[in-house]
Design an enzyme around this catalytic site. Structure first.
Site, PDB file in Angstrom:
ATOM      1  N   ASP A 164      78.834 -41.757  84.711  1.00 19.88           N
ATOM      2  CA  ASP A 164      79.019 -40.419  85.282  1.00 19.88           C
ATOM      3  C   ASP A 164      80.255 -39.746  84.697  1.00 19.88           C
ATOM      4  O   ASP A 164      81.208 -40.420  84.306  1.00 19.88           O
ATOM      5  CB  ASP A 164      79.148 -40.554  86.814  1.00 19.88           C
ATOM      6  CG  ASP A 164      78.890 -39.236  87.525  1.00 19.88           C
ATOM      7  OD1 ASP A 164      78.406 -38.283  86.882  1.00 19.88           O
ATOM      8  OD2 ASP A 164      79.192 -39.158  88.729  1.00 19.88           O
ATOM      9  N   ASN A 216      67.822 -36.049  89.048  1.00 22.51           N
ATOM     10  CA  ASN A 216      68.406 -35.216  87.990  1.00 22.51           C
ATOM     11  C   ASN A 216      67.471 -34.094  87.521  1.00 22.51           C
ATOM     12  O   ASN A 216      67.900 -33.177  86.817  1.00 22.51           O
ATOM     13  CB  ASN A 216      68.859 -36.064  86.791  1.00 22.51           C
ATOM     14  CG  ASN A 216      70.131 -36.854  87.048  1.00 22.51           C
ATOM     15  OD1 ASN A 216      70.311 -37.949  86.533  1.00 22.51           O
ATOM     16  ND2 ASN A 216      71.059 -36.314  87.838  1.00 22.51           N
TER      17      ASN A 216
HETATM   18  C1  IPE Z   1      74.046 -40.397  88.863  1.00 19.42           C
HETATM   19  O1  IPE Z   1      74.938 -39.393  88.561  1.00 19.42           O
HETATM   20  C2  IPE Z   1      72.937 -40.421  87.851  1.00 19.42           C
HETATM   21  C3  IPE Z   1      73.306 -40.840  86.514  1.00 19.42           C
HETATM   22  C4  IPE Z   1      74.497 -41.240  86.122  1.00 19.42           C
HETATM   23  C5  IPE Z   1      72.236 -40.819  85.572  1.00 19.42           C
HETATM   24  P1  IPE Z   1      74.832 -37.948  89.219  1.00 19.42           P
HETATM   25  O2  IPE Z   1      75.930 -37.152  88.612  1.00 19.42           O
HETATM   26  O3  IPE Z   1      73.461 -37.422  89.091  1.00 19.42           O
HETATM   27  O4  IPE Z   1      75.114 -38.272  90.758  1.00 19.42           O
HETATM   28  P2  IPE Z   1      75.587 -37.335  91.945  1.00 19.42           P
HETATM   29  O5  IPE Z   1      74.664 -36.168  91.973  1.00 19.42           O
HETATM   30  O6  IPE Z   1      76.987 -36.913  91.625  1.00 19.42           O
HETATM   31  O7  IPE Z   1      75.530 -38.193  93.164  1.00 19.42           O
HETATM   32  C1  IPE Z   2      76.368 -38.150  83.921  1.00 18.55           C
HETATM   33  O1  IPE Z   2      77.220 -37.066  83.737  1.00 18.55           O
HETATM   34  C2  IPE Z   2      75.115 -38.027  83.085  1.00 18.55           C
HETATM   35  C3  IPE Z   2      73.895 -37.745  83.856  1.00 18.55           C
HETATM   36  C4  IPE Z   2      73.817 -37.649  85.150  1.00 18.55           C
HETATM   37  C5  IPE Z   2      72.692 -37.592  83.082  1.00 18.55           C
HETATM   38  P1  IPE Z   2      77.127 -35.769  84.632  1.00 18.55           P
HETATM   39  O2  IPE Z   2      76.324 -34.738  83.899  1.00 18.55           O
HETATM   40  O3  IPE Z   2      76.651 -36.072  85.998  1.00 18.55           O
HETATM   41  O4  IPE Z   2      78.652 -35.320  84.653  1.00 18.55           O
HETATM   42  P2  IPE Z   2      79.456 -34.691  85.869  1.00 18.55           P
HETATM   43  O5  IPE Z   2      79.276 -35.594  87.039  1.00 18.55           O
HETATM   44  O6  IPE Z   2      78.885 -33.333  86.103  1.00 18.55           O
HETATM   45  O7  IPE Z   2      80.866 -34.642  85.373  1.00 18.55           O
HETATM   46 MG    MG Z   3      77.603 -36.563  87.738  1.00 23.42          MG
END
Ligand code: IPE
Ligand code: IPE
Ligand code: MG
Length: 243
Positions: free
Chosen positions: A31, A79
């Protein structure tokens, strides 16, 4: 018969406790790509791209460190709520990653596995995945399990339904139907970027896993960070409810 003997006769035994030692199976909630990009005034897509570079290095490290399995959360079933253009960037990166890295997996005895409902991804990616799975199916050194269109609650519901269809709704029977059934038990769950939640990842498997939360944003996560987490893990005393 003691109370404990009577109990043990009724339930599936958990492993005995003790110092953890080397981990066999590590999972990572990768993340922070978006925040990494935002900090640098770059488009989110650049953060995701740098995230893929981090994946490549961490998979190599996992192989060198002798992990049996590494499970990476790449795209959750939630997602899909993201804007269309971000989903399309992520799918593009996934496509490019499989194409560019499959030879390295095949050459280095890495078995690719996918958990989650990957058939819900674009058709050409499903084909790429299935080719990659077939090409690496006989590899045994390290399993790289990528969670794609994965949601743990959905996985558990599916596994429970499959167990019920066979007339055996026990812990062991449900476990045998999970996407992770052929992997060692989850030892260590890592989440980057400072968030302290599971976001629908490996809820069942994490029952007795150790947890490691770090503020490092995923594109900045290096093999050194993985080593640090594994060294900490090795010193943990796992109790499984005993003492
Ligand atoms: C979890 O991260 C999913 C992945 C890392 C693929 P998210 O960024 O989607 O999670 P939330 O929404 O902050 O809980
Ligand atoms: C994790 O990074 C990757 C996926 C969830 C695919 P994020 O896109 O969630 O990054 P933040 O949480 O917005 O920083
Ligand atoms: Mg995230």
């Amino acid at each position: 018969m003691t109370l404990r003997q009577a109990h043990d006769a009724r339930v599936d035994g958990l492993p005995g406790g003790g110092y953890a030692g080397p981990a066999r199976h590590v999972a990572i909630i990768m993340d922070g790509n978006g925040r990494w990009a935002k900090k640098r005034l770059l488009p989110r897509a650049v953060g995701h791209k740098r995230g893929v570079d981090a994946v490549r290095e961490v998979v190599r490290a996992a192989r060198h460190m002798g992990l049996e399995a590494l499970t990476l959360y790449a795209f959750s079933s939630e997602n899909w709520k993201r804007p269309e253009d971000e989903i399309s960037d992520l799918m593009g990166l996934l496509r490019a990653f499989i194409r560019s890295d499959i030879d390295e997996f095949a050459a280095n005895d890495v078995r690719l596995k996918v958990i989650g409902d990957y058939k819900g991804l674009p058709a050409d990616i499903v084909t790429l995945i299935e080719d990659a799975l077939a090409r690496t199916a006989h590899n045994t050194r390290t399993t790289l399990a990528i969670a794609l269109n994965y949601g743990s609650q959905q996985e558990i519901a599916r596994a429970a339904a499959a167990a019920a269809a066979k007339g055996d709704v026990t812990v062991a029977a449900i476990e045998a139907e999970l996407d992770t059934a052929d992997l060692p038990p989850l030892d260590l769950l890592i989440r980057t970027s400072g968030e302290v939640r599971l976001s629908n990842f490996l809820l069942w498997q994490a029952a007795y896993a150790e947890m490691w939360f770090t503020d490092v944003l995923w594109p900045d996560f290096t093999p050194g960070h993985l080593r640090e987490a594994l060294e900490h893990y090795a010193t943990r005393e796992r109790r499984y409810g005993g003492r």
